[in-house]
Design a protein around this motif. Structure first.
Motif, mmCIF file in Angstrom:
data_model
loop_
_atom_site.group_PDB
_atom_site.id
_atom_site.type_symbol
_atom_site.label_atom_id
_atom_site.label_comp_id
_atom_site.label_asym_id
_atom_site.label_seq_id
_atom_site.Cartn_x
_atom_site.Cartn_y
_atom_site.Cartn_z
ATOM 1 N N ALA A 536 0.814 -1.213 0.000
ATOM 2 C CA ALA A 536 0.000 0.000 0.000
ATOM 3 C C ALA A 536 0.847 1.263 0.000
ATOM 4 C CB ALA A 536 -0.935 0.002 1.205
ATOM 5 N N ARG A 537 2.075 1.188 0.523
ATOM 6 C CA ARG A 537 2.933 2.375 0.592
ATOM 7 C C ARG A 537 4.285 2.188 -0.097
ATOM 8 N NH1 ARG A 537 0.662 5.999 4.221
ATOM 9 N NH2 ARG A 537 -0.398 5.131 6.063
ATOM 10 N N ASN A 538 4.636 0.957 -0.413
ATOM 11 C CA ASN A 538 6.002 0.674 -0.845
ATOM 12 C C ASN A 538 6.023 -0.165 -2.113
ATOM 13 O OD1 ASN A 538 7.289 1.704 1.775
ATOM 14 N ND2 ASN A 538 5.837 0.168 2.501
ATOM 15 N N ARG A 539 7.188 -0.180 -2.751
ATOM 16 C CA ARG A 539 7.368 -0.964 -3.959
ATOM 17 C C ARG A 539 7.565 -2.432 -3.594
ATOM 18 N NH1 ARG A 539 10.977 3.385 -7.448
ATOM 19 N NH2 ARG A 539 10.245 5.202 -6.291
ATOM 20 N N VAL A 540 7.386 -3.269 -4.594
ATOM 21 C CA VAL A 540 7.429 -4.703 -4.321
ATOM 22 C C VAL A 540 8.845 -5.176 -3.994
ATOM 23 C CG1 VAL A 540 7.756 -5.381 -6.740
ATOM 24 C CG2 VAL A 540 6.617 -6.946 -5.137
ATOM 25 N N GLY A 541 9.866 -4.498 -4.534
ATOM 26 C CA GLY A 541 11.242 -4.886 -4.260
ATOM 27 C C GLY A 541 11.534 -4.862 -2.775
ATOM 28 N N GLY A 542 12.159 -5.915 -2.285
ATOM 29 C CA GLY A 542 12.472 -6.000 -0.866
ATOM 30 C C GLY A 542 11.440 -6.747 -0.056
ATOM 31 N N LEU A 543 10.208 -6.848 -0.564
ATOM 32 C CA LEU A 543 9.170 -7.536 0.186
ATOM 33 C C LEU A 543 9.520 -9.012 0.384
ATOM 34 C CD1 LEU A 543 6.449 -7.790 1.542
ATOM 35 C CD2 LEU A 543 5.376 -7.906 -0.718
ATOM 36 N N ILE A 544 10.111 -9.617 -0.636
ATOM 37 C CA ILE A 544 10.473 -11.032 -0.511
ATOM 38 C C ILE A 544 11.457 -11.231 0.633
ATOM 39 C CG2 ILE A 544 11.663 -12.941 -1.655
ATOM 40 C CD1 ILE A 544 10.508 -11.954 -4.285
ATOM 41 N N ASP A 545 12.458 -10.351 0.720
ATOM 42 C CA ASP A 545 13.452 -10.469 1.794
ATOM 43 C C ASP A 545 12.814 -10.264 3.162
ATOM 44 O OD1 ASP A 545 15.456 -11.019 0.037
ATOM 45 O OD2 ASP A 545 16.300 -9.003 0.017
ATOM 46 N N SER A 546 11.924 -9.277 3.271
ATOM 47 C CA SER A 546 11.283 -9.019 4.545
ATOM 48 C C SER A 546 10.375 -10.176 4.943
ATOM 49 C CB SER A 546 10.470 -7.720 4.478
ATOM 50 O OG SER A 546 9.908 -7.402 5.736
ATOM 51 N N ALA A 547 9.587 -10.661 3.967
ATOM 52 C CA ALA A 547 8.650 -11.748 4.260
ATOM 53 C C ALA A 547 9.371 -13.053 4.575
ATOM 54 C CB ALA A 547 7.701 -11.944 3.082
ATOM 55 N N ARG A 548 10.596 -13.202 4.077
ATOM 56 C CA ARG A 548 11.344 -14.426 4.355
ATOM 57 C C ARG A 548 11.533 -14.619 5.856
ATOM 58 N NH1 ARG A 548 15.721 -13.558 1.322
ATOM 59 N NH2 ARG A 548 14.704 -14.441 -0.507
ATOM 60 N N ARG A 549 11.626 -13.538 6.578
ATOM 61 C CA ARG A 549 11.787 -13.645 8.025
ATOM 62 C C ARG A 549 10.501 -14.179 8.669
ATOM 63 N NH1 ARG A 549 14.771 -9.492 5.918
ATOM 64 N NH2 ARG A 549 16.879 -9.242 6.704
ATOM 65 N N PHE A 550 9.358 -13.816 8.095
ATOM 66 C CA PHE A 550 8.116 -14.436 8.538
ATOM 67 C C PHE A 550 8.149 -15.938 8.280
ATOM 68 C CE2 PHE A 550 5.952 -10.295 8.618
ATOM 69 C CZ PHE A 550 5.044 -10.491 9.646
ATOM 70 N N GLU A 551 8.663 -16.291 7.115
ATOM 71 C CA GLU A 551 8.675 -17.701 6.738
ATOM 72 C C GLU A 551 9.543 -18.532 7.686
ATOM 73 O OE1 GLU A 551 9.990 -17.455 2.740
ATOM 74 O OE2 GLU A 551 8.084 -16.647 1.983
ATOM 75 N N ILE A 552 10.636 -17.940 8.169
ATOM 76 C CA ILE A 552 11.484 -18.650 9.135
ATOM 77 C C ILE A 552 10.704 -18.919 10.420
ATOM 78 C CG2 ILE A 552 13.538 -18.438 10.591
ATOM 79 C CD1 ILE A 552 14.801 -16.806 8.281
ATOM 80 N N ARG A 553 9.995 -17.878 10.905
ATOM 81 C CA ARG A 553 9.174 -18.070 12.103
ATOM 82 C C ARG A 553 8.064 -19.083 11.843
ATOM 83 N NH1 ARG A 553 12.691 -15.807 13.793
ATOM 84 N NH2 ARG A 553 12.974 -17.910 14.557
ATOM 85 N N LEU A 554 7.484 -18.997 10.645
ATOM 86 C CA LEU A 554 6.388 -19.891 10.305
ATOM 87 C C LEU A 554 6.854 -21.344 10.304
ATOM 88 C CD1 LEU A 554 3.408 -19.881 9.536
ATOM 89 C CD2 LEU A 554 4.101 -19.706 7.137
ATOM 90 N N ALA A 555 8.054 -21.583 9.785
ATOM 91 C CA ALA A 555 8.588 -22.946 9.776
ATOM 92 C C ALA A 555 8.757 -23.469 11.200
ATOM 93 C CB ALA A 555 9.918 -22.979 9.030
ATOM 94 N N GLU A 556 9.212 -22.580 12.113
ATOM 95 C CA GLU A 556 9.366 -22.992 13.509
ATOM 96 C C GLU A 556 8.016 -23.313 14.143
ATOM 97 O OE1 GLU A 556 11.428 -19.852 15.406
ATOM 98 O OE2 GLU A 556 13.346 -20.258 14.431
ATOM 99 N N HIS A 557 7.010 -22.456 13.857
ATOM 100 C CA HIS A 557 5.689 -22.693 14.417
ATOM 101 C C HIS A 557 5.092 -23.994 13.879
ATOM 102 C CE1 HIS A 557 5.909 -19.017 16.442
ATOM 103 N NE2 HIS A 557 5.222 -18.231 15.642
ATOM 104 N N THR A 558 5.273 -24.211 12.578
ATOM 105 C CA THR A 558 4.726 -25.414 11.964
ATOM 106 C C THR A 558 5.342 -26.665 12.580
ATOM 107 O OG1 THR A 558 4.327 -24.235 9.889
ATOM 108 C CG2 THR A 558 4.384 -26.644 9.789
ATOM 109 N N ALA A 559 6.659 -26.619 12.770
ATOM 110 C CA ALA A 559 7.333 -27.766 13.378
ATOM 111 C C ALA A 559 6.828 -27.994 14.802
ATOM 112 C CB ALA A 559 8.838 -27.544 13.375
#
Length: 565
Positions: A536-559
């Motif tokens: 909503a405020r930012n360009r798409v570049g960089g979102l993948i890197d930022s969201a990857r940190r969510f994915e790390i937490r998500l993998a821990e929660h899933t496990a």
């Protein structure tokens, strides 16, 4: 009317109980020498409004004050007289656009309008790899960088509002986005990694100051970047060279001293800036480790004295620069990064001490920084309190030092007729205090969310602190939907605060070892909303890197959820 809420509060205000029609004529004049530079005199009488400025900027600031008076006086104007001028002639904001989050032009234009109303007159976009250099596409290909045309457009927009857009390109440390790539790795100080001062191992980071290719690369970058800016200032960075002397410059550092090697490279960078007719600004943290070398700095550089805690020694460092005659800025921060929800108490303390000590020791500018370390997880409204308070305190410390800025936030930032969002932003930013875990430059919420509960810092957060924080968050957020903001992005701001509260609640629940399956579901929802709000405020570049940190937490929660079954 007994008072006016203004941002910044003026140094002199005489307010009458008399009123005058809202649409009386406005007369403006410039009278050089009548007031200090950028000063203005605003008089509202029964016959009209008169703004006398020391210069064109002064007239502009007088008009901004009139705008704020009209915002809270929709039917008639109070008869009053204001005389005002700034403590610091340079009052800046530096926005991090390299830690994943690159704002859209619409976001920047809106922010510039706000900063101009608050009398900020200097803007920097902190860059490591987010300018579209012609010959270096591989560095910025996934970053949605700024183009030359966009920088020129933004600069023109700023100039119309008496803001100087200042170029910024880090030029020594923080070059890993370049040095990680095979094409540039030979310029790295430590191509195979290095040891962080606090422990652990990092990858590439700083340029090798003894390699002529490092200066050649910077010369090429400056030649392309700088012509897009009308400003004659240039922030070359050169901070946090943690790996200096651990790699290819080790022998030279052992022979001549690390400080000398640093200073010699800095002087080469200085020569490049001189070639373009710019005044070099650079972060002062490294040279302060070698105070005996401060006197050897070129006399026309500007040192950026940064520190982000309320007890930072701005007085001690300012005294050193004053003694040697080196011009410097004080550079506090919004305390938003590595926090999720902000650190209100520290933010206000840090901004206040920077303004007080900077003024007392002759700082020539005040640069308020807003960083995005580790994925830029704080949303823009979390930084508004810091932006507004920094603008006020750098304009006039004495008139604004005791303000908590809540009323000003409601009126001039969030435009909230219900008076909800100012208090909410202030108090949500203080929720970290409930954890009873003081941390420098971060909060326990961030450590739990970013590093997990087995992180040494996270493990030390007491359970009763997490429970207190949950109660605090619920109490602060309860009136959110009662807010009545008339901003175009009002619904987005409500969503950003709601998402912020959910993230720090999730951090607390995670620390308390709540049901793993519930945490897993909650984090999935948070990740989806993070992506939506980001775009909503930012360009798409960089979102993948930022969201990857969510994915790390998500993998821990899933496990954890799977093992729980």
């Amino acid at each position: 009317m007994t008072d006016l809420t203004l941002l910044p509060r003026p140094r002199q205000l005489r307010l009458s109980t008399e009123r005058t029609p809202l649409h009386v004529p406005v007369q403006t004049t410039i009278t050089a020498g009548s007031l200090p530079a950028q000063g203005y005199r605003l008089t509202i009488s029964a016959t009209g409004v008169e703004i006398v400025g020391a210069d064109a900027a002064g007239v502009f600031y007088g008009r901004q004050t009139l705008t704020q008076i009209r915002r809270q006086c929709p039917d008639s104007l109070p008869v009053c007289a204001i005389e005002d001028w700034p403590d610091f002639l340079v009052r800046g904001v530096m926005l991090d656009v390299s830690r994943d989050k690159v704002p859209t032009m619409a976001t920047l234009f809106a922010l510039v309008d706000e900063l101009a109303e608050w009398k900020v007159n200097h803007l920097e976009l902190y860059m490591e790899h987010t300018f579209a250099y012609r010959n270096h596409r591989d560095v910025w290909a996934l970053a949605s960088p700024f183009t030359a045309a966009e920088i020129q457009q933004l600069g023109a927009y700023c100039r119309e509002r008496f803001i100087e857009l200042v170029p910024n390109q880090n030029s020594f440390g923080h070059m890993h986005r370049w040095l990680d790539l095979p094409r540039y790795r030979q310029l790295a100080e430590c191509p195979d990694g290095f040891e962080w001062p606090w422990g652990g191992r990092g990858g590439t980071f700083s340029l090798n100051p003894t390699d002529p290719g490092s200066v050649e690369l910077l010369a090429e970058l400056y030649a392309e970047l700088l012509p897009n800016f009308s400003s004659r200032k240039f922030n070359v960075g050169c901070d946090e060279t943690f790996d200096l002397g651990q790699g290819r410059s080790k022998a030279e550092c052992e022979k001549r001293g690390k400080g000398r090697v640093y200073l010699d490279f800095l002087k080469q960078v200085y020569k490049l800036t001189q070639r373009h007719g710019r005044t070099m600004h650079f972060w002062g943290d490294i040279i302060l480790h070698h105070p005996e070398l401060v006197a050897e700095l070129p006399r026309d550089v500007v040192v950026l004295e940064w520190g982000y805690e309320e007890n930072h020694p701005f007085a001690e460092h300012g005294a050193l620069f004053a003694k040697t005659g080196i011009p410097y800025y004080v550079c506090p921060g919004t305390s938003s990064w590595c926090s999720l929800s902000g650190r209100t108490a520290n933010c206000l303390g840090n901004l206040r001490v920077a303004a007080l000590q900077g003024r007392q020791h002759g700082a020539v500018g005040y640069l308020n920084t807003d960083w995005g370390d580790h994925g830029h997880w704080q949303y823009l409204p979390v930084s508004y309190l810091g932006f507004a308070a920094g603008a006020a305190l750098s304009w006039c410390h004495d008139a604004n030092r005791d303000d908590n800025f809540i009323a000003a936030l409601d009126l001039h930032v969030f435009h909230d007729e219900a008076g909800i969002l100012g208090r909410l932003a202030h108090d949500l930013g203080n929720a970290y205090l409930q954890l009873n875990k003081p941390l420098g430059n971060s909060t326990g919420f961030f450590h739990l969310f970013m590093h997990g509960r087995e992180n040494p810092v996270s493990r030390e957060i007491p359970a009763d602190g997490l429970r207190r924080a949950l109660d605090c968050i619920d109490s602060v957020m309860q009136p959110l939907r009662q807010a009545r903001s008339n901003r175009p992005d009002a619904e987005l701001i409500l969503a950003e605060f709601a998402q912020t509260a959910r993230m720090i609640r999730h951090a607390c629940r995670y620390g308390l070892r709540d049901d793993p399956q519930a945490l897993d579901s909650d984090l999935r929802d948070l990740m989806g909303e993070h992506n939506r709000i980001w775009l909503a405020r930012n360009r798409v570049g960089g979102l993948i890197d930022s969201a990857r940190r969510f994915e790390i937490r998500l993998a821990e929660h899933t496990a954890a959820a799977l093992s729980h079954r």
